[in-house]
Design a protein around this motif. Sequence first.
Motif, mmCIF file in Angstrom:
data_model
loop_
_atom_site.group_PDB
_atom_site.id
_atom_site.type_symbol
_atom_site.label_atom_id
_atom_site.label_comp_id
_atom_site.label_asym_id
_atom_site.label_seq_id
_atom_site.Cartn_x
_atom_site.Cartn_y
_atom_site.Cartn_z
ATOM 1 N N ILE A 1 0.836 -1.210 0.000
ATOM 2 C CA ILE A 1 0.000 0.000 0.000
ATOM 3 C C ILE A 1 0.867 1.255 0.000
ATOM 4 C CG2 ILE A 1 -1.559 1.366 1.461
ATOM 5 C CD1 ILE A 1 -2.943 -0.745 -0.250
ATOM 6 N N ALA A 2 1.958 1.226 0.741
ATOM 7 C CA ALA A 2 2.880 2.368 0.728
ATOM 8 C C ALA A 2 3.445 2.572 -0.675
ATOM 9 C CB ALA A 2 4.005 2.150 1.733
ATOM 10 N N LEU A 3 3.762 1.476 -1.341
ATOM 11 C CA LEU A 3 4.286 1.556 -2.712
ATOM 12 C C LEU A 3 3.232 2.113 -3.662
ATOM 13 C CD1 LEU A 3 6.765 0.902 -4.484
ATOM 14 C CD2 LEU A 3 5.766 -1.364 -4.849
ATOM 15 N N VAL A 4 2.002 1.642 -3.553
ATOM 16 C CA VAL A 4 0.910 2.160 -4.392
ATOM 17 C C VAL A 4 0.690 3.647 -4.103
ATOM 18 C CG1 VAL A 4 -1.599 2.061 -4.770
ATOM 19 C CG2 VAL A 4 -0.258 -0.053 -4.712
ATOM 20 N N GLY A 5 0.700 4.015 -2.827
ATOM 21 C CA GLY A 5 0.536 5.425 -2.469
ATOM 22 C C GLY A 5 1.611 6.294 -3.082
ATOM 23 N N TRP A 6 2.812 5.795 -3.082
ATOM 24 C CA TRP A 6 3.938 6.553 -3.629
ATOM 25 C C TRP A 6 3.870 6.619 -5.158
ATOM 26 C CZ3 TRP A 6 8.839 4.499 -5.711
ATOM 27 C CH2 TRP A 6 9.792 5.498 -5.924
ATOM 28 N N LEU A 7 3.662 5.463 -5.810
ATOM 29 C CA LEU A 7 3.689 5.410 -7.274
ATOM 30 C C LEU A 7 2.428 5.960 -7.934
ATOM 31 C CD1 LEU A 7 5.259 1.862 -7.824
ATOM 32 C CD2 LEU A 7 6.363 4.080 -8.172
ATOM 33 N N VAL A 8 1.266 5.611 -7.398
ATOM 34 C CA VAL A 8 0.006 5.953 -8.048
ATOM 35 C C VAL A 8 -0.584 7.252 -7.504
ATOM 36 C CG1 VAL A 8 -2.352 5.149 -8.505
ATOM 37 C CG2 VAL A 8 -0.460 3.514 -8.513
#
Length: 109
Positions: A70-77
């Motif tokens: 989720i942190a990765l999605v928050g950062w990328l998307v």
Amino acid sequence: MQWIYLGIAIIAEVIATSALKASAEFTRTLPSIIVGVGYLTAFYFLSLTLRTLPVAVVYAIWSGAGIALIALVGWLVLKQSLDAAALCGIGLIVSGVVVLNLFSKSAAH
């Protein structure tokens, strides 16, 4: 097979959680449906995983992987920033999941 079920549960939970913001407090139909179906799928496959693996191990992996993804999605998307403290905390969570899987006798089922 239990690890495949757990992987599906994690992916479904990440998709559902990612769609929460787009649901605009459940006022937008398609993102709201994605949230509902995603969480139902996640919990169904999580329950299948619990047939053979201990709940503590499963939940640690599920929540740890979910937090990191989720942190990765928050950062990328969503273009949300992650400061050093956030990255450190996520790293500690992932490290804990790795330690649990490598060294816990509970994870050996």
